[in-house]
Write a protein that holds these residues in place. Structure first.
Motif, PDB file in Angstrom:
ATOM      1  N   ALA A 118       0.836  -1.209   0.000  1.00 38.13           N
ATOM      2  CA  ALA A 118       0.000   0.000   0.000  1.00 38.13           C
ATOM      3  C   ALA A 118       0.866   1.252   0.000  1.00 38.13           C
ATOM      4  O   ALA A 118       0.554   2.248  -0.667  1.00 38.13           O
ATOM      5  CB  ALA A 118      -0.933  -0.008   1.205  1.00 38.13           C
ATOM      6  N   LEU A 119       1.971   1.223   0.744  1.00 31.23           N
ATOM      7  CA  LEU A 119       2.876   2.372   0.787  1.00 31.23           C
ATOM      8  C   LEU A 119       3.666   2.515  -0.517  1.00 31.23           C
ATOM      9  O   LEU A 119       3.995   3.625  -0.931  1.00 31.23           O
ATOM     10  CB  LEU A 119       3.828   2.246   1.978  1.00 31.23           C
ATOM     11  N   LEU A 120       3.980   1.405  -1.157  1.00 28.75           N
ATOM     12  CA  LEU A 120       4.634   1.477  -2.457  1.00 28.75           C
ATOM     13  C   LEU A 120       3.703   2.154  -3.473  1.00 28.75           C
ATOM     14  O   LEU A 120       4.152   2.950  -4.300  1.00 28.75           O
ATOM     15  CB  LEU A 120       5.023   0.079  -2.934  1.00 28.75           C
ATOM     16  N   ASN A 121       2.409   1.842  -3.379  1.00 32.58           N
ATOM     17  CA  ASN A 121       1.431   2.532  -4.238  1.00 32.58           C
ATOM     18  C   ASN A 121       1.446   4.037  -3.975  1.00 32.58           C
ATOM     19  O   ASN A 121       1.373   4.853  -4.901  1.00 32.58           O
ATOM     20  CB  ASN A 121       0.025   1.987  -3.992  1.00 32.58           C
ATOM     21  N   TYR A 122       1.508   4.389  -2.698  1.00 25.42           N
ATOM     22  CA  TYR A 122       1.554   5.806  -2.312  1.00 25.42           C
ATOM     23  C   TYR A 122       2.795   6.476  -2.891  1.00 25.42           C
ATOM     24  O   TYR A 122       2.719   7.558  -3.491  1.00 25.42           O
ATOM     25  CB  TYR A 122       1.539   5.916  -0.784  1.00 25.42           C
ATOM     26  N   ILE A 297      11.665   4.887   3.422  1.00 23.00           N
ATOM     27  CA  ILE A 297      11.535   4.571   2.001  1.00 23.00           C
ATOM     28  C   ILE A 297      11.162   3.095   1.886  1.00 23.00           C
ATOM     29  O   ILE A 297      11.850   2.235   2.448  1.00 23.00           O
ATOM     30  CB  ILE A 297      12.851   4.813   1.237  1.00 23.00           C
ATOM     31  N   ILE A 298      10.096   2.801   1.162  1.00 24.30           N
ATOM     32  CA  ILE A 298       9.729   1.411   0.905  1.00 24.30           C
ATOM     33  C   ILE A 298      10.374   1.000  -0.414  1.00 24.30           C
ATOM     34  O   ILE A 298      10.215   1.679  -1.430  1.00 24.30           O
ATOM     35  CB  ILE A 298       8.201   1.235   0.838  1.00 24.30           C
ATOM     36  N   GLY A 299      11.106  -0.103  -0.393  1.00 19.52           N
ATOM     37  CA  GLY A 299      11.806  -0.559  -1.582  1.00 19.52           C
ATOM     38  C   GLY A 299      11.482  -1.999  -1.914  1.00 19.52           C
ATOM     39  O   GLY A 299      11.017  -2.775  -1.068  1.00 19.52           O
ATOM     40  N   VAL A 300      11.761  -2.363  -3.157  1.00 23.51           N
ATOM     41  CA  VAL A 300      11.542  -3.717  -3.649  1.00 23.51           C
ATOM     42  C   VAL A 300      12.817  -4.518  -3.473  1.00 23.51           C
ATOM     43  O   VAL A 300      13.917  -4.019  -3.725  1.00 23.51           O
ATOM     44  CB  VAL A 300      11.136  -3.694  -5.138  1.00 23.51           C
ATOM     45  N   ARG A 311      10.297  -4.085   1.538  1.00 19.35           N
ATOM     46  CA  ARG A 311      10.920  -3.821   2.840  1.00 19.35           C
ATOM     47  C   ARG A 311      11.164  -2.327   2.975  1.00 19.35           C
ATOM     48  O   ARG A 311      11.009  -1.570   2.005  1.00 19.35           O
ATOM     49  CB  ARG A 311      12.272  -4.543   2.946  1.00 19.35           C
ATOM     50  N   MET A 312      11.530  -1.904   4.181  1.00 17.19           N
ATOM     51  CA  MET A 312      12.001  -0.540   4.386  1.00 17.19           C
ATOM     52  C   MET A 312      13.460  -0.475   3.966  1.00 17.19           C
ATOM     53  O   MET A 312      14.296  -1.214   4.494  1.00 17.19           O
ATOM     54  CB  MET A 312      11.817  -0.133   5.843  1.00 17.19           C
ATOM     55  N   ALA A 313      13.762   0.379   2.997  1.00 16.27           N
ATOM     56  CA  ALA A 313      15.084   0.412   2.375  1.00 16.27           C
ATOM     57  C   ALA A 313      16.003   1.432   3.031  1.00 16.27           C
ATOM     58  O   ALA A 313      15.549   2.363   3.700  1.00 16.27           O
ATOM     59  CB  ALA A 313      14.941   0.727   0.891  1.00 16.27           C
ATOM     60  N   LEU A 314      17.295   1.248   2.821  1.00 17.81           N
ATOM     61  CA  LEU A 314      18.323   2.214   3.232  1.00 17.81           C
ATOM     62  C   LEU A 314      18.162   2.649   4.683  1.00 17.81           C
ATOM     63  O   LEU A 314      18.240   3.830   5.013  1.00 17.81           O
ATOM     64  CB  LEU A 314      18.286   3.454   2.317  1.00 17.81           C
ATOM     65  N   GLN A 315      17.968   1.684   5.570  1.00 16.11           N
ATOM     66  CA  GLN A 315      17.685   2.046   6.959  1.00 16.11           C
ATOM     67  C   GLN A 315      18.888   2.646   7.675  1.00 16.11           C
ATOM     68  O   GLN A 315      18.721   3.344   8.681  1.00 16.11           O
ATOM     69  CB  GLN A 315      17.157   0.826   7.722  1.00 16.11           C
ATOM     70  N   THR A 316      20.091   2.416   7.163  1.00  8.68           N
ATOM     71  CA  THR A 316      21.258   2.987   7.843  1.00  8.68           C
ATOM     72  C   THR A 316      21.323   4.504   7.726  1.00  8.68           C
ATOM     73  O   THR A 316      22.110   5.152   8.414  1.00  8.68           O
ATOM     74  CB  THR A 316      22.564   2.398   7.271  1.00  8.68           C
ATOM     75  N   ARG A 317      20.473   5.092   6.846  1.00 12.92           N
ATOM     76  CA  ARG A 317      20.466   6.558   6.726  1.00 12.92           C
ATOM     77  C   ARG A 317      19.521   7.189   7.737  1.00 12.92           C
ATOM     78  O   ARG A 317      19.426   8.402   7.830  1.00 12.92           O
ATOM     79  CB  ARG A 317      20.022   6.989   5.317  1.00 12.92           C
ATOM     80  N   GLU A 318      18.807   6.379   8.533  1.00 19.11           N
ATOM     81  CA  GLU A 318      17.774   6.927   9.417  1.00 19.11           C
ATOM     82  C   GLU A 318      18.382   7.504  10.692  1.00 19.11           C
ATOM     83  O   GLU A 318      19.465   7.116  11.131  1.00 19.11           O
ATOM     84  CB  GLU A 318      16.730   5.852   9.739  1.00 19.11           C
ATOM     85  N   GLN A 319      17.619   8.393  11.315  1.00 22.67           N
ATOM     86  CA  GLN A 319      18.117   9.152  12.463  1.00 22.67           C
ATOM     87  C   GLN A 319      18.507   8.284  13.641  1.00 22.67           C
ATOM     88  O   GLN A 319      19.435   8.616  14.375  1.00 22.67           O
ATOM     89  CB  GLN A 319      17.074  10.188  12.899  1.00 22.67           C
ATOM     90  N   HIS A 320      17.839   7.142  13.831  1.00 15.96           N
ATOM     91  CA  HIS A 320      18.149   6.365  15.038  1.00 15.96           C
ATOM     92  C   HIS A 320      19.507   5.675  14.924  1.00 15.96           C
ATOM     93  O   HIS A 320      20.034   5.180  15.914  1.00 15.96           O
ATOM     94  CB  HIS A 320      17.034   5.342  15.313  1.00 15.96           C
ATOM     95  N   ILE A 321      20.056   5.631  13.717  1.00 14.46           N
ATOM     96  CA  ILE A 321      21.381   5.053  13.519  1.00 14.46           C
ATOM     97  C   ILE A 321      22.434   6.162  13.416  1.00 14.46           C
ATOM     98  O   ILE A 321      23.499   6.098  14.015  1.00 14.46           O
ATOM     99  CB  ILE A 321      21.391   4.157  12.266  1.00 14.46           C
ATOM    100  N   LYS A 322      22.115   7.228  12.680  1.00 16.79           N
ATOM    101  CA  LYS A 322      23.076   8.320  12.480  1.00 16.79           C
ATOM    102  C   LYS A 322      23.178   9.236  13.697  1.00 16.79           C
ATOM    103  O   LYS A 322      24.133   9.984  13.847  1.00 16.79           O
ATOM    104  CB  LYS A 322      22.687   9.124  11.237  1.00 16.79           C
ATOM    105  N   ARG A 323      22.144   9.194  14.555  1.00 12.10           N
ATOM    106  CA  ARG A 323      22.127   9.972  15.793  1.00 12.10           C
ATOM    107  C   ARG A 323      22.437  11.448  15.548  1.00 12.10           C
ATOM    108  O   ARG A 323      21.798  12.059  14.696  1.00 12.10           O
ATOM    109  CB  ARG A 323      23.035   9.312  16.845  1.00 12.10           C
ATOM    110  N   GLU A 324      23.420  12.033  16.231  1.00 18.06           N
ATOM    111  CA  GLU A 324      23.615  13.486  16.108  1.00 18.06           C
ATOM    112  C   GLU A 324      24.115  13.902  14.721  1.00 18.06           C
ATOM    113  O   GLU A 324      24.099  15.096  14.384  1.00 18.06           O
ATOM    114  CB  GLU A 324      24.571  14.015  17.183  1.00 18.06           C
ATOM    115  N   LYS A 325      24.536  12.952  13.902  1.00 19.97           N
ATOM    116  CA  LYS A 325      24.965  13.265  12.537  1.00 19.97           C
ATOM    117  C   LYS A 325      23.800  13.233  11.550  1.00 19.97           C
ATOM    118  O   LYS A 325      23.975  13.508  10.368  1.00 19.97           O
ATOM    119  CB  LYS A 325      26.057  12.288  12.103  1.00 19.97           C
ATOM    120  N   CYS A 938      11.671   2.032  -5.629  1.00 13.87           N
ATOM    121  CA  CYS A 938      10.685   2.429  -4.617  1.00 13.87           C
ATOM    122  C   CYS A 938       9.382   2.886  -5.265  1.00 13.87           C
ATOM    123  O   CYS A 938       8.697   3.757  -4.762  1.00 13.87           O
ATOM    124  CB  CYS A 938      11.248   3.498  -3.698  1.00 13.87           C
ATOM    125  N   SER A 939       9.049   2.268  -6.393  1.00 16.19           N
ATOM    126  CA  SER A 939       7.757   2.531  -7.028  1.00 16.19           C
ATOM    127  C   SER A 939       7.270   1.249  -7.671  1.00 16.19           C
ATOM    128  O   SER A 939       7.980   0.236  -7.692  1.00 16.19           O
ATOM    129  CB  SER A 939       7.882   3.634  -8.082  1.00 16.19           C
TER     130      SER A 939
END
Length: 949
Positions: A118-122, A297-300, A311-325, A938-939
């Motif tokens: 559904a999110l990929l459709n979005y 980002i939802i990716g195939v 799945r949720m793609a590129l999760q290493t770019r998210e704030q909970h991993i990058k923290r203050e960066k 992601c589409s």
């Protein structure tokens, strides 16, 4: 049994279960358990001062009567919010369906394939309408999405721009006023200088890194921005465009004009206005900026068998991993609303969207022409849905409100009228009659809509969109209903089993709390409607603020932040304003424990603070001596401490009052992260432990559902000295006497879903709220006791108790070749969503059952965990072909002719007897994360796109 008591329905364990649970725990009474769990010096001395609890029936009558005080006028205000038709098939099958609204964020992709599709459709809808290359799965609202665009463009400045500290950002004066206010809030702490002006006069200087434009402009004027964007790009100035998504059906997309980022809201794609939210904002950009893009980002990708999976793609770019960066602190999306908007596009398809957009435009053109006949002249030279006319605003307003119509009054003789998909011929004739009466003339009557267009031919969209099959086959209600059900069956939500995520509090979202959201007198009000038309809302919101003040012990509350991360940011910005009001502009040091949630350092960085990390002890508590040393070292510049209580490790730290006193003695303020407030309500509170400000996750403790990853609401509650700084709004003032600028776009944020928390508190009352906390602690300690001997609990309180959550040690299982991820995936075969994986300690599981789960469900979960422990014991490091490594097992695997595994099909799919009674089947095997990141799609791309190069 008092069957009309809401607490009886909300709290899971029955009275006759209590003694068994206490015996298992080793406590004589629940009061003894609480005594052994919670430090006595922070216990509240009196019950919460709240009104007596209402029954469900009383509450629904009360909320209906309160709703009747709202006046639902026809809204032509615009400014980014429009009445929308929520298709009944989407309202009933998604918005009101716990299979959709009680799901968690899709971190466990194998049991979230429906939501992910559904999110990929979005995302596909956003990408194709915006003309961009990549989009995320929604942000919070248009104003904050625009701020994220500014931050992204600041982050991707050229090397020379960064070297020369180029920091100016041009903002078109056509930008929505609430968006400008959010940009003002977000720019200063990160060192961006805003320059507001007319885009037609802009001098493209080398001291600018970016610009933002509104398309169409705030009062409806349609500009051709191609020349501006081309010249900006030539000067290495990247341009963001805040666009109306329905207009993009008919107008040339910003992507085709060369924009770097396109943002906006999908509210008018079938989402009720709800007095401001929740609505799904969109954010689209170029693929080269994907690692700076905020949100999910939802990716195939593919699964173990090579089959297509999401799945949720590129999760290493998210704030909970990058923290203050991190360049963003965004943790929450608006998944439920994004799903609805995506389904709106699926249901209507490209031709249906064109019909709606044509009708909206034709309504504006027809009205403009007829008003011209009355001598009420329209001044926009090109428009899509909003016209601006010259008339006596005072006269028009009085007559319009008598007819229950709202327009936007720009000044005393200028009025904007924004048309929408609900507009009828009858509505147009009423508008004409209003202006005719104000002008003292005979009205004119229209009988049909005009057919000509009133925007430049050169801006007429020629590119195709939504050509994928999914947008062209579900246009009957039967087809859509079955498609929604097909996706729902692929998702595990709370209507199937317990979701015991630590720090996320997946509790019951009661039907009585949810019902008011569908009531027209609550969900059809524009956030900028005159305040007297929203008397019901004003009463409810004020009461909720007062209730939260009582719960936290604080003096003031703002409901404006529309996620927990926004609440963190708001709290820090209020602290910043407080220090500045005292001349302490230099106070910018934030002390943050190493165990803090990832959004804490990200929020502090966005608030312009310098982060100093403090140590934790081997027991998982804050190292008080390290904190003392750093507080004293930085006392001249100390801004605040960010602390979570109980700790992220699931412990009520006995030294908390000593800690908060230490910060105050050194000139700082104490910000308490409210993620674990479910373990405080009625027993202790932030004021008692010495905090100055806290945010509350209404989507956790106070029963707003997670919605698959949003909506969220993250209000902040503050001590008396911080009340003057609570945020305002430029259209309808809110907040304190010396308020900071807006945190989010709407005056009261996502006001519609605040009804849920208001219902939760009102129906539980003081005793029910306190018991909810006690039973959350009871359930957590029951699981801890039942799993004792099978799993070690990493941290406990001084008397060996857990708070409302605990961390299970899973790292020793690596000797058997088993990772914590294998346990998470194997739990799916037992019908459960995994607890929180590898947070706050890598290689562990953090479990929080909440008070809503009954004994039978707790035992099922414990039985599953114990059975998995036996499977771990039987595993060997050398043998990778085992039931844990191959988990989850799908129906397709179980029904193939061949079975090449060293265990039986029953052991794979039905390891315990209870499972066969209500089996949930993961729809794909374990997803390949690395493949998905290497081949980012992601589409709804054609099948050829899924083939690896």
């Amino acid at each position: 049994m008092k069957t009309d008591a809401f607490a009886l329905r909300h709290i899971g364990p029955r009275e006759n279960d209590l003694q068994h649970m206490l015996n298992t725990i080793g406590a004589e009474s629940i009061e003894q358990l609480i005594y052994e769990t919670l430090p006595d010096d922070i216990r509240l001395k009196a019950p919460l001062n709240l009104e007596p609890a209402l029954t469900e029936y009383e509450f629904l009558n009360h909320i209906q009567q309160l709703g009747n005080k709202n006046k639902v006028f026809k809204s032509y205000i615009g400014l980014g919010y429009h009445p929308a038709i929520v298709p009944a098939a989407i309202q009933r099958n998604v918005f009101e369906n716990p299979g959709w609204y009680t799901a968690y964020t899709p971190y466990q992709a194998e049991i979230a394939q429906g939501r992910l599709e559904a999110l990929l459709n979005y995302q596909t809808t956003v990408i194709e309408l915006s003309g961009m290359e990549i989009a995320n799965a929604s942000l919070l609202d248009e104003g904050t999405a625009a701020a994220e665009a500014m931050a992204l463009l600041f982050d991707v400045r050229t090397r020379d721009q960064k070297k020369n500290n180029v920091n100016k950002f041009f903002v078109s004066e056509e930008i929505l006023p609430q968006t400008l206010s959010v940009l003002q809030t977000r720019s200063t702490p990160i060192g961006v200088e805003l320059v507001v002006g007319n885009h037609e006069d802009f001098a493209f200087g080398a001291d600018f890194f970016g610009a933002i434009l509104q398309y169409p402009g705030k009062y409806g004027q349609v500009f051709d921005y191609a020349g501006f964007i081309s010249k900006a790009n030539t000067n290495e100035i990247k341009v963001a465009v805040a666009a109306d998504i329905l207009s993009l059906v008919k107008l040339t997309s910003p992507g085709e004009m060369g924009a770097a980022v396109v943002v906006g809201t999908t509210q008018r794609f079938g989402i009720p206005m709800g007095y401001g939210g929740p609505h799904a904002a969109f954010f689209a950009t170029k693929e080269e900026y994907k690692r700076s893009m905020p949100g999910r980002i939802i990716g195939v990708t593919v699964d173990t068998n090579g089959n297509r999976a999401l799945r949720m793609a590129l999760q290493t770019r998210e704030q909970h991993i990058k923290r203050e960066k991190a360049t963003s602190n965004i943790c929450t999306a608006q998944v439920l609303l994004a799903v609805m908007a995506g389904m709106y596009a699926v249901y209507h398809g490209p031709k249906g969207l064109e019909y709606i957009a044509d009708k909206v435009h034709a309504s504006a053109v027809t009205t403009a022409e007829a008003l011209n006949q009355l001598g009420v002249y329209q001044t926009n030279t090109a428009f899509f849905d909003t016209i601006v006319v010259k008339a006596d605003a005072v006269k028009v307003k009085a007559i319009a409100e008598r007819n229950e119509f709202n327009f936007y009054y720009i000044d005393n003789d200028t009025i904007a009228i924004a048309f929408n998909e609900t507009t009828s011929i009858s509505d147009i004739n009423t508008i004409l009659a209003i202006f005719a009466e104000a002008a003292g003339k005979e009205t004119v009557t229209v009988t049909a809509l005009a057919t000509q267009i009133n925007y430049p031919q050169g801006l007429n969209r020629t590119s195709t969109f939504l050509t994928h099959e999914v947008f062209n086959k579900h246009h009957s209600e039967t087809a859509l209903m079955r498609y929604i059900k097909k996706l729902e069956r692929k998702d595990l939500a709370l209507n199937h089993s317990m979701i015991s995520l630590g720090s996320c509090t997946m509790k019951l979202n009661a039907a009585a709390e949810m019902l008011p959201l569908s009531m027209p007198n609550w969900n059809n009000i524009h956030p900028f409607a005159p305040i007297e038309q929203a008397a019901g809302y004003q009463t409810m919101l004020k009461k909720l603020e007062e209730q939260l003040n009582v719960v936290t012990g604080f003096a003031g509350t703002t409901l404006q932040p529309n996620s927990g991360a926004q609440g963190e940011y708001a709290g820090l910005m209020v602290i910043r304003a407080y220090h500045q009001s005292r001349g302490d502009h230099h106070r910018n040091i934030a002390l943050i424990p190493a165990s803090a949630h990832g959004t804490n350092p990200a929020s502090a960085a966005l608030a312009g603070m310098k982060i100093i990390v403090t140590k934790t002890t081997e027991e998982g508590n804050i190292d008080v001596e390290d904190l003392r040393a750093k507080a004293i070292e930085h006392k001249d510049n100390l801004s605040c401490l960010m602390v979570t209580y109980p700790s992220t490790h699931g412990v009520y730290e006995a030294s908390i009052i000593e800690i908060t006193k230490l910060i105050h003695e050194n000139g700082g303020q104490v910000y308490m992260d409210g993620a674990n407030m479910n373990a405080q309500v009625g027993l202790t509170n932030p004021a008692t432990i010495g905090a100055d400000v806290c945010h509350l996750n209404l989507h956790k403790t106070f029963a707003i559902p997670h919605g698959g990853g949003g909506p969220g609401v993250g209000p902040i509650c503050v001590a008396e000295h911080l009340v003057p700084f609570l945020p305002t709004n430029p259209v309808i003032p809110t907040g304190g006497e010396t308020a900071i600028t807006a945190i989010s776009a709407a005056p009261w944020g996502s006001a519609l879903v605040c009804l849920i928390s208001y219902g939760y508190i009102t129906m539980l009352g003081a005793e029910g709220l306190t018991n909810a906390t006690k039973y959350a602690i009871l359930n957590a300690n029951y699981i801890k006791a039942r799993l004792s001997g099978h799993y070690d609990t990493l941290y406990s309180g001084e008397m060996g108790r857990a708070a409302h959550e605990m961390i299970l040690e899973c790292r020793p299982f690596k000797e058997k070749g088993i990772e914590v991820t294998d346990i998470a995936k194997r739990l799916m075969d037992y019908g459960f969503h995994a607890p929180t994986v590898s947070f706050p300690v890598a290689g562990t599981l953090m479990i929080e059952p909440t008070e809503s789960e009954n004994l039978e469900e707790l035992d099922r979960f414990c039985d599953a965990m114990i059975a998995i422990r036996k499977e771990i014991e039987a595993a060997t490091a050398e043998e990778k072909n085992n039931v844990l490594k191959n988990a989850p097992h799908t129906l397709a695997m179980l029904t193939t002719d061949t079975w090449d595994f060293p265990y039986t099909r029953q052991e794979a799919a039905f390891p315990l007897e209870y499972i066969s009674d209500n089996k949930f089947w993961p729809s794909v095997r374990r997803v390949d994360d690395a493949y998905g990141d290497r081949n980012l799609i992601c589409s709804c791309a054609p099948i050829e796109a899924y083939m690896e190069n």
